[in-house]
Design a protein around this motif. Structure first.
Motif, PDB file in Angstrom:
ATOM      1  N   UNK A  44      -3.383  10.394  -2.191  1.00 55.78           N
ATOM      2  CA  UNK A  44      -4.011   9.306  -2.935  1.00 55.78           C
ATOM      3  C   UNK A  44      -3.326   8.001  -2.544  1.00 55.78           C
ATOM      4  N   UNK A  45      -4.112   6.962  -2.299  1.00 56.62           N
ATOM      5  CA  UNK A  45      -3.589   5.664  -1.866  1.00 56.62           C
ATOM      6  C   UNK A  45      -3.699   4.664  -3.010  1.00 56.62           C
ATOM      7  N   UNK A  46      -2.613   3.926  -3.241  1.00 54.58           N
ATOM      8  CA  UNK A  46      -2.550   2.953  -4.341  1.00 54.58           C
ATOM      9  C   UNK A  46      -2.132   1.617  -3.764  1.00 54.58           C
ATOM     10  N   UNK A  47      -2.837   0.557  -4.137  1.00 53.60           N
ATOM     11  CA  UNK A  47      -2.479  -0.799  -3.726  1.00 53.60           C
ATOM     12  C   UNK A  47      -1.957  -1.550  -4.946  1.00 53.60           C
ATOM     13  N   UNK A  48      -0.738  -2.019  -4.868  1.00 51.77           N
ATOM     14  CA  UNK A  48      -0.162  -2.821  -5.965  1.00 51.77           C
ATOM     15  C   UNK A  48      -0.469  -4.280  -5.672  1.00 51.77           C
ATOM     16  N   UNK A  49      -1.586  -4.757  -6.190  1.00 54.25           N
ATOM     17  CA  UNK A  49      -2.052  -6.097  -5.825  1.00 54.25           C
ATOM     18  C   UNK A  49      -1.582  -7.178  -6.778  1.00 54.25           C
ATOM     19  N   UNK A  50      -0.721  -6.843  -7.758  1.00 53.97           N
ATOM     20  CA  UNK A  50      -0.217  -7.892  -8.638  1.00 53.97           C
ATOM     21  C   UNK A  50       0.906  -8.667  -7.956  1.00 53.97           C
TER      22      UNK A  50
ATOM     23  N   UNK B  60       0.851  -1.183   0.000  1.00 58.76           N
ATOM     24  CA  UNK B  60       0.000   0.000   0.000  1.00 58.76           C
ATOM     25  C   UNK B  60       0.890   1.238   0.000  1.00 58.76           C
ATOM     26  N   UNK B  61       0.693   2.102  -0.980  1.00 60.99           N
ATOM     27  CA  UNK B  61       1.452   3.335  -1.064  1.00 60.99           C
ATOM     28  C   UNK B  61       0.495   4.517  -0.935  1.00 60.99           C
ATOM     29  N   UNK B  62       0.946   5.537  -0.208  1.00 60.84           N
ATOM     30  CA  UNK B  62       0.212   6.798  -0.137  1.00 60.84           C
ATOM     31  C   UNK B  62       1.103   7.897  -0.701  1.00 60.84           C
ATOM     32  N   UNK B  63       0.586   8.620  -1.669  1.00 55.96           N
ATOM     33  CA  UNK B  63       1.330   9.705  -2.295  1.00 55.96           C
ATOM     34  C   UNK B  63       0.680  11.035  -1.896  1.00 55.96           C
ATOM     35  N   UNK B  64       1.481  11.923  -1.301  1.00 59.30           N
ATOM     36  CA  UNK B  64       1.011  13.245  -0.898  1.00 59.30           C
ATOM     37  C   UNK B  64       1.535  14.263  -1.905  1.00 59.30           C
ATOM     38  N   UNK B  65       0.622  14.917  -2.608  1.00 62.67           N
ATOM     39  CA  UNK B  65       0.973  15.852  -3.680  1.00 62.67           C
ATOM     40  C   UNK B  65       0.743  17.266  -3.167  1.00 62.67           C
ATOM     41  N   UNK B  66       1.810  18.053  -3.104  1.00 62.88           N
ATOM     42  CA  UNK B  66       1.738  19.404  -2.561  1.00 62.88           C
ATOM     43  C   UNK B  66       2.070  20.422  -3.646  1.00 62.88           C
ATOM     44  N   UNK B  67       1.263  21.473  -3.726  1.00 61.35           N
ATOM     45  CA  UNK B  67       1.546  22.589  -4.621  1.00 61.35           C
ATOM     46  C   UNK B  67       2.321  23.651  -3.846  1.00 61.35           C
ATOM     47  N   UNK B  68       3.335  24.230  -4.476  1.00 54.14           N
ATOM     48  CA  UNK B  68       4.190  25.197  -3.789  1.00 54.14           C
ATOM     49  C   UNK B  68       4.442  26.392  -4.698  1.00 54.14           C
ATOM     50  N   UNK B  69       4.714  27.551  -4.068  1.00 57.46           N
ATOM     51  CA  UNK B  69       5.183  28.713  -4.815  1.00 57.46           C
ATOM     52  C   UNK B  69       6.292  29.390  -4.029  1.00 57.46           C
ATOM     53  N   UNK B  70       6.665  30.606  -4.416  1.00 58.96           N
ATOM     54  CA  UNK B  70       7.834  31.252  -3.831  1.00 58.96           C
ATOM     55  C   UNK B  70       7.715  31.607  -2.376  1.00 58.96           C
TER      56      UNK B  70
END
Length: 669
Positions: free
Chosen positions: A109-115, A85-95
């Motif tokens: 967003x959480x992704x399960x690699x079930x293969x 199980x992977x969780x990816x945290x996507x952050x927007x940034x500026x100056x």
């Protein structure tokens, strides 16, 4: 001025996963914080069954192009582990993000690699090495749940620290790597692929190529073996010669004479002179009874060996199904089955089987393979190899932006190799287009649809010409449209259009222009602009394929050699057309276009009217400002879909050419 602030979190995060890669994509934040210097960062966490038990992924995961400082709203993730199980945290940034004390806002967003994936390769052995080659072997891992399809070997010079690397594949637990530098240390590691996907790479192994002394020793050994074999062979030849001279000289002479006569007769079979070692295409229509040609070039299959599973499409003469074919070795292989619908006329049956008569003459890895035909029972069937990813145009549209430039060039190289084979045989396709290229699970592209090499009747892309008949206008060379002069040179023109389709991820050539406008524009010298992200070298090749004089277009042998050079030197693909100052050269004048009064009119003309507000809010209120827009400017308008970005870039390039053309005539824009 009002103070600026960090942006809000990205929106609409989603993912797409296949055997080898995970694709993350998201939309820009709704609040940009009043700034334009927007970038993204992606943090990867590997979690257990309890969502609170997460840890950073570490160095095992790779991000393409990187995980911080992203300017595009997408990223590719490689080397993930199965059943995790992977969780990816996507952050927007500026100056000003680093100056804020507020909690970070991100989209998760959480992704399960079930293969399921096979085991690692534990040990790699060097069998031998020369100046430019290394032979490697390894023990096949103990893995019983799935069949291992192949091994991928990745290697690079130790001094380069993996800045540039190469890879190759092998179906056996051994490989010979060629094209290496003498006396150089290389790093190798391997991973395994099954039907479920890839496992992570093995530990790294270091081996060194040989120098001149090692090659001299090898050559001396080879000379000794060759000398011994030559002496033995010469002795045996003398004995056999004496035997034949004593026992059967007359009989041998008579038999040789008969064989010579038979060989000469076979070279004139069906009126086609055949030269030894050169395979030439034979038109089925040259047979006295064309229906007999299918039995000459295609193998008859017992229908009991075919199992139809499901309908996957509709062909010109009936349904197209997927199924299984039992081979003589009792092994089942996946196949595609074209069936001839009931109530057919004899002419339709001949036309249907004509495609099999054509396909059965070809044997090349980039040409769709014919397994056989069923003609002695109903329904009449053509059985070909199964291509898991379907037609190239729909496959690219489904995976818009998901491939690297070198992967796209590899696809183009495969198509060109198949067309070179057809050209060498003297076969003209006449309907080369991305919709007639099929893609298998390994991204191998194969030329297909040889039934439509005759006059097209039911193709929605076809249009009537002044000389009668229907042809696909957008893919066809001018001389073929006007005079029906089809040749390998007209196929080269079509190949240039296929290149444009591939680099634009399945965009429709000439967009919404009608067929008549396409014909007039080409006559006046207009050529398709480079798609967004297209290397300049590839667009130049397209323009060569679209040369008005067919004798000046490149041959497919030249195209294959050119693409091979690009693949061997990937740095030549780094220069994009949009990075080059000025306007790319076109092989002729630009035709007149409708006058656009406003930005909204221009967007409506390219079916992008929904973005009119985006352009006005971003300050691009005139066509003069629009013509100066860069890719970053387009992204800052908030247009997230890559396909829409690509269409707008291409239209801006056309707009620049139009403006330049008007100014050259002394008018103001």
């Amino acid at each position: 001025m009002a103070c600026t602030k960090p942006p809000s979190a990205p929106r609409n995060a989603n993912f797409n996963i296949n055997e080898t890669a995970l694709f993350l994509e998201w939309s820009p934040p709704s609040d940009m914080g009043g700034r334009k210097d927007l970038t993204y960062s992606v943090i990867c966490k590997k979690c257990g069954s309890d969502p609170s038990q997460c840890e950073l992924c570490g160095g095992g995961i790779r991000f393409i192009p990187r995980h911080t400082g992203l300017t595009n709203s997408s990223v590719t993730v490689l080397d993930f582990v199965a059943y995790a199980n992977y969780t990816f945290e996507i952050e927007a940034m500026n100056g000003v993000s680093e100056l804020s004390f507020s909690p970070k806002q991100f989209a998760a967003i959480t992704v399960t690699t079930d293969q399921e994936a096979p085991s690692f390769i534990g040990m790699l052995r060097k069998d031998w090495a020369s100046q430019n080659s290394i032979a490697l072997s390894w023990k096949e891992p103990d893995y019983h749940n799935e069949v291992i399809l192949d091994y991928e070997i990745k290697y690079f010079e130790k001094e380069n620290e993996e800045l540039t690397y190469s890879s190759t594949k092998s179906k056996a637990p051994s490989v010979i790597i060629t094209g290496l530098k003498p006396a150089t240390k290389y790093i190798f590691h391997i991973r395994i692929r099954t039907a479920s996907g890839y496992r992570g790479y093995s530990p790294k192994f270091e081996f060194e190529t040989g120098d001149e002394t090692s090659d001299m020793a090898a050559e001396q050994g080879q000379i000794l073996v060759i000398t011994t074999a030559a002496v033995g062979g010469f002795t045996l030849l003398v004995i056999l010669t004496l035997f034949f001279l004593i026992t059967g000289r007359c009989q041998w002479y008579i038999k040789a004479k008969m064989n010579s006569e038979e060989k000469r007769q076979s070279q004139l079979q069906n009126g086609h002179l055949q030269f030894p070692g050169v395979k030439t295409y034979v038109d089925p229509d040259t047979y006295e009874d064309p229906s007999l040609a299918v039995h000459v070039f295609a193998k008859e299959i017992d229908p009991s060996r075919i199992r139809i599973e499901r309908v996957i499409g509709a062909g010109e003469f009936g349904e197209v199904c997927s199924g299984r074919l039992r081979t003589p070795a009792k092994r089942e292989i996946p196949v595609a089955i074209k069936t001839l619908k009931g109530g057919y006329m004899e002419r339709q049956r001949k036309d249907f089987l004509r495609e099999a008569s054509i396909m059965g003459q070809f044997d090349h890895p980039n040409i769709i393979r014919l397994e056989g035909v069923v003609t002695k029972s109903r329904p009449v069937m053509i059985v070909v190899e199964y291509m898991e990813n379907g037609s190239l145009d729909s496959f690219l549209r489904k995976h818009d932006g998901h491939f690297t430039v070198i992967q796209l060039v590899g696809m183009l190289r495969g198509i060109a190799s198949g067309m070179k084979y057809l050209s060498d045989m003297g076969y003209v396709h006449r309907d080369l287009a991305a919709r007639n290229i099929l893609v298998n699970s390994n991204l191998v592209c194969k030329v297909s649809d040889f039934g439509l090499s005759r006059i097209l009747e039911d193709d929605p892309e076809a249009a009537y010409t002044t000389t009668g008949g229907k042809i696909p206008i957008r893919w066809t060379a001018p001389e073929a449209i006007a005079y029906r002069k089809f040749s390998s040179a007209s196929d080269a023109w079509s190949y240039g259009i296929v290149m444009w389709e591939v680099m634009s991820y399945g965009e429709r050539p000439y967009w919404e222009m009608c067929n008549q406008d396409v014909i007039l524009s080409i006559e006046e010298g207009y050529r398709l602009p480079a798609p967004m992200g297209c290397p300049a070298s590839l667009h130049q090749l397209m323009l060569h394929c679209w040369h008005k004089e067919r004798n000046l277009r490149p041959r497919f042998m030249d195209i294959v050699n050119f693409l091979d050079k690009l693949i061997r030197n990937p740095s030549s693909l780094h220069t994009m057309v949009e990075d080059i100052l000025g306007i790319p050269e076109s092989p002729g004048d630009v035709p007149e276009y409708p006058v656009f009064v406003s930005v909204t009119d221009w967007l409506d003309s390219i079916k992008m009217g929904q973005y009119a507000t985006n352009f006005l809010v971003a300050g691009f209120t005139s066509l003069d400002l629009v013509s100066r827009m860069s890719i970053d400017d387009i992204r800052r308008t908030g247009i997230a879909l890559i396909g829409h970005q690509r269409r707008i870039v291409s239209s801006i390039q056309t707009l620049r050419i139009q403006i330049m053309h008007i100014q050259e005539k002394g008018f103001h824009v």
